[in-house]
Design a protein around this motif. Structure first.
Motif, PDB file in Angstrom:
ATOM      1  N   TRP A 119       0.821  -1.204   0.000  1.00  0.00           N
ATOM      2  CA  TRP A 119       0.000   0.000   0.000  1.00  0.00           C
ATOM      3  C   TRP A 119       0.861   1.262   0.000  1.00  0.00           C
ATOM      4  CZ3 TRP A 119      -0.557   3.759   3.968  1.00  0.00           C
ATOM      5  CH2 TRP A 119      -1.455   4.773   3.625  1.00  0.00           C
ATOM      6  N   SER A 120       1.740   1.421   0.998  1.00  0.00           N
ATOM      7  CA  SER A 120       2.608   2.596   1.056  1.00  0.00           C
ATOM      8  C   SER A 120       3.826   2.256   1.898  1.00  0.00           C
ATOM      9  CB  SER A 120       1.871   3.806   1.639  1.00  0.00           C
ATOM     10  OG  SER A 120       2.767   4.897   1.805  1.00  0.00           O
ATOM     11  N   LYS A 121       4.846   1.728   1.257  1.00  0.00           N
ATOM     12  CA  LYS A 121       6.040   1.339   1.991  1.00  0.00           C
ATOM     13  C   LYS A 121       6.733   2.544   2.619  1.00  0.00           C
ATOM     14  CE  LYS A 121       7.055  -2.999  -0.400  1.00  0.00           C
ATOM     15  NZ  LYS A 121       6.899  -3.844   0.789  1.00  0.00           N
ATOM     16  N   THR A 122       6.599   3.707   1.996  1.00  0.00           N
ATOM     17  CA  THR A 122       7.164   4.927   2.574  1.00  0.00           C
ATOM     18  C   THR A 122       6.562   5.208   3.936  1.00  0.00           C
ATOM     19  OG1 THR A 122       7.709   5.942   0.445  1.00  0.00           O
ATOM     20  CG2 THR A 122       7.327   7.424   2.283  1.00  0.00           C
ATOM     21  N   SER A 123       5.229   5.117   4.028  1.00  0.00           N
ATOM     22  CA  SER A 123       4.553   5.377   5.297  1.00  0.00           C
ATOM     23  C   SER A 123       4.933   4.352   6.351  1.00  0.00           C
ATOM     24  CB  SER A 123       3.032   5.370   5.103  1.00  0.00           C
ATOM     25  OG  SER A 123       2.637   6.352   4.184  1.00  0.00           O
ATOM     26  N   TYR A 161      11.056   4.856  -1.314  1.00  0.00           N
ATOM     27  CA  TYR A 161       9.922   3.974  -1.618  1.00  0.00           C
ATOM     28  C   TYR A 161       8.663   4.746  -2.018  1.00  0.00           C
ATOM     29  CZ  TYR A 161      12.790   0.345   0.499  1.00  0.00           C
ATOM     30  OH  TYR A 161      13.802  -0.524   0.785  1.00  0.00           O
ATOM     31  N   GLN A 162       8.801   6.016  -2.365  1.00  0.00           N
ATOM     32  CA  GLN A 162       7.627   6.804  -2.755  1.00  0.00           C
ATOM     33  C   GLN A 162       6.995   6.240  -4.029  1.00  0.00           C
ATOM     34  OE1 GLN A 162       7.866  11.312  -1.950  1.00  0.00           O
ATOM     35  NE2 GLN A 162       9.981  10.720  -2.346  1.00  0.00           N
ATOM     36  N   ARG A 169       2.347  12.197  -6.228  1.00  0.00           N
ATOM     37  CA  ARG A 169       2.744  11.489  -5.011  1.00  0.00           C
ATOM     38  C   ARG A 169       1.638  11.640  -3.959  1.00  0.00           C
ATOM     39  NH1 ARG A 169       7.702   9.744  -5.836  1.00  0.00           N
ATOM     40  NH2 ARG A 169       9.215  10.978  -7.015  1.00  0.00           N
ATOM     41  N   LEU A 170       1.549  10.647  -3.086  1.00  0.00           N
ATOM     42  CA  LEU A 170       0.560  10.685  -2.013  1.00  0.00           C
ATOM     43  C   LEU A 170       0.945  11.757  -1.000  1.00  0.00           C
ATOM     44  CD1 LEU A 170       0.108   6.851  -1.359  1.00  0.00           C
ATOM     45  CD2 LEU A 170      -1.313   8.341  -2.775  1.00  0.00           C
ATOM     46  N   GLU A 173       2.738  10.477   2.037  1.00  0.00           N
ATOM     47  CA  GLU A 173       4.138  10.139   1.796  1.00  0.00           C
ATOM     48  C   GLU A 173       5.006  11.391   1.744  1.00  0.00           C
ATOM     49  OE1 GLU A 173       4.660   7.514  -1.504  1.00  0.00           O
ATOM     50  OE2 GLU A 173       3.839   5.800  -0.401  1.00  0.00           O
TER      51      GLU A 173
END
Length: 297
Positions: A119-123, A161-162, A169-170, A173
């Motif tokens: 889903w969002s590895k950055t987060s 990882y964005q 971009r989210l 993130e």
């Protein structure tokens, strides 16, 4: 008589109350309807993992965090085929542990999500970093742990990882990347980043009053230790925003009482006082603070 559509309609109603209504008005969720549906359908379908999940979600919304965690663990143990349900339960367990300030547990679930969920590895990497940061701040206030335990490396890797959706971009993130950069610019320091994550992800409204006041004391104690004149306005402003949000939460918890109480008026006054202080510190932020940080790039 139950029809084929009945369980799906019930789950749609529960999604509305436990997800959509939670984001719109978390203090006026109709948990009685949710609990009635859960009781009915768990009697008919006792092995249905979806209804067990909503049971855990209802417990969290009722601020019964230990019960919610037990139910989510049961959901995970019930089946192995539906991996996405495991990810969802880990996500709930991560925030439940964070609300209880069990930072090592929260970091463990963040690490699982980072490794398994796309889903969002950055987060997830940012949350892993801040929960580890919070855990070791409690055990080593000198901050020398950061280099030894690779926390700085975690913050450094956040930007790698964005993802882009429709070319953009989210927003969450972007927030994580900016905070990770701030950590480096401030000599491996962030002001209570785990509490800030709880605030940003909307988890303050799930705290009971005892938890909220414990967080308030931590914020106020930490505010007294901030001495760096270059970082002081930013961090003090953030601190008072979180203190104000927590006092407001305490006020809203008692808002449904028949008559205003002296204690609740006190909660509201404290919230207003903290938020006004945050505005004062925001106005003191000077361009030199920005130039000071940019000079370290």
């Amino acid at each position: 008589m139950e029809g084929l559509r009945s369980p799906f309609c019930a789950q749609a109603i529960m999604v509305y109350h436990t997800a959509f209504k939670f984001n719109l008005d978390p203090y006026n969720i109709d948990l009685d309807t949710v609990d009635a549906l859960i009781a009915k359908f768990l009697t008919l379908h006792p092995q249905c993992v979806s209804f067990h999940f909503f049971s855990g979600r209802s417990a969290i919304l009722a601020r019964d965090i230990p019960k919610g965690k037990d139910v989510f663990h049961m959901c995970i143990e019930q089946q192995n085929e539906w991996v996405t349900m495991h990810h969802t339960c880990w996500f709930e367990l991560m925030w439940a542990a964070a609300m209880q300030q069990q930072w090592d547990q929260a970091a463990d679930y963040a690490e699982r999500l980072f490794g398994a969920s796309n889903w969002s590895k950055t987060s997830y990497l940012y949350l892993l970093a801040v929960f580890r940061y919070a855990h070791y701040v409690d055990t080593d206030p000198s901050r020398q742990y950061a280099n030894d335990l690779n926390i700085t490396a975690l913050f450094k890797d956040v930007k790698e990882y964005q993802i882009r959706i429709a070319g953009k971009r989210l927003q969450i993130e972007k927030y994580c990347v900016r905070k990770a950069r701030t950590f480096r610019l401030q000599n491996n320091f962030l002001y209570l980043p785990a509490l800030e994550a709880l605030y940003v992800w909307g988890m303050f409204c799930l705290l009971n009053e005892e938890m909220a006041k414990k967080f308030i004391r931590q914020c106020e104690d930490k505010l007294e230790t901030i001495t760096d004149p270059q970082l002081c306005p930013d961090d003090r402003g953030l601190g008072y925003v979180m203190v104000g949000a927590l006092w407001k939460h305490c006020y809203l918890l008692h808002l449904k009482e028949a008559a205003p109480t002296e204690e609740n008026e006190f909660n509201l006054n404290k919230a207003e006082e903290a938020l006004l202080k945050s505005l004062t510190y925001e106005k003191t932020i000077e361009k030199r603070s920005f130039r000071h940080c940019m000079g370290k790039l």
